[in-house]
Scaffold this active site. Structure first.
Site, PDB file in Angstrom:
ATOM      1  N   LYS A  95       0.834  -1.202   0.000  1.00 35.05           N
ATOM      2  CA  LYS A  95       0.000   0.000   0.000  1.00 35.05           C
ATOM      3  C   LYS A  95       0.868   1.251   0.000  1.00 35.05           C
ATOM      4  O   LYS A  95       0.675   2.154  -0.839  1.00 35.05           O
ATOM      5  CB  LYS A  95      -0.936   0.014   1.211  1.00 35.05           C
ATOM      6  CG  LYS A  95      -1.869   1.208   1.241  1.00 35.05           C
ATOM      7  CD  LYS A  95      -2.765   1.215   2.462  1.00 35.05           C
ATOM      8  CE  LYS A  95      -2.020   1.731   3.672  1.00 35.05           C
ATOM      9  NZ  LYS A  95      -2.908   1.961   4.824  1.00 35.05           N
ATOM     10  N   ASP A 102      -6.452   0.630   0.420  1.00 36.01           N
ATOM     11  CA  ASP A 102      -6.702   0.830   1.843  1.00 36.01           C
ATOM     12  C   ASP A 102      -8.116   0.356   2.172  1.00 36.01           C
ATOM     13  O   ASP A 102      -8.787  -0.248   1.331  1.00 36.01           O
ATOM     14  CB  ASP A 102      -6.486   2.294   2.230  1.00 36.01           C
ATOM     15  CG  ASP A 102      -7.537   3.219   1.619  1.00 36.01           C
ATOM     16  OD1 ASP A 102      -8.350   2.756   0.780  1.00 36.01           O
ATOM     17  OD2 ASP A 102      -7.565   4.405   1.986  1.00 36.01           O
TER      18      ASP A 102
END
Length: 213
Positions: free
Chosen positions: A121, A140
């Site tokens: 991420k 996310d």
């Protein structure tokens, strides 16, 4: 309507609803974004932005962090939660940057995820926001929830979602799309309740019963 068509319409709808696709973390250079994103784990971006001014005033480069200790860094980030783990990761990350990359933040996913505390991420966020690489997908909680509600996947694994979305989203739009999804997730398609009556994507969302054939 195919998943590819859903994705393309989602890109357009979110672009109109949120013209300014920006990261909500405050930073001025690649290292600051890397550190701020690490701090944001299980912590709000607003809280991180309250902490980082003093932190970045004290630590201006990777060498500054590398020469410090986890205990000293922890004193600046205590209110972010999990501060012992985060401070240790930040110091070790900085030391790795100094040892392998001359103190500079690398540009590729394979290099970024070798840094302590840095996952896919964060790596994708740096690739997209700093190096403007097409195809960067930041997965996310907002991205997972909203893209699942749209019917783009039924996965729970972040890596699988990232790879799936990379195939569906226009590469030049994927990074901004992820920023807009966060804004939409906070304002409309929240975890607690999807406000479908005011959603810019309700006309083609699977949650509203759209046929994806």
């Amino acid at each position: 309507m195919t998943k590819k068509q859903i994705a393309e319409r989602a890109v357009s709808a979110l672009k109109e609803a949120f013209p300014d696709a920006v990261c909500s973390l405050t930073y001025t250079d690649p290292l600051q974004l890397l550190v701020a994103t690490r701090l944001s784990a299980q912590c709000t971006d607003a809280r991180v932005n309250m902490v980082t001014p003093a932190l970045f005033e004290r630590y201006r480069c990777a060498e500054d962090f590398a020469e410090s200790t986890a205990e000293e860094v922890a004193g600046y980030i205590r209110s972010c939660g999990l501060y012992k783990t985060k401070s240790r990761d930040i110091v070790e990350m900085a030391r790795t940057l100094c040892e392998r990359y001359d103190g500079q933040v690398p540009a590729t996913l394979d290099e970024l995820i070798t840094l302590p505390g840095i996952g896919r991420k964060t790596a994708n966020l740096v690739m997209g926001d700093i190096y403007h690489m097409p195809g960067a997908v930041v997965v996310d909680t907002h991205c997972i929830r909203i893209t699942r509600r749209l019917g783009l996947h039924d996965e729970t694994d972040q890596k699988k979602i990232e790879l799936t979305l990379r195939k569906l989203l226009p590469p030049e739009e994927s990074n901004d799309f992820c920023h807009r999804v966060v804004l939409h997730g906070r304002a409309t398609c929240t975890a607690r309740k999807a406000l479908c009556e005011s959603c810019c994507m309700s006309a083609f969302c699977k949650k509203k019963g759209v046929d994806l054939r």
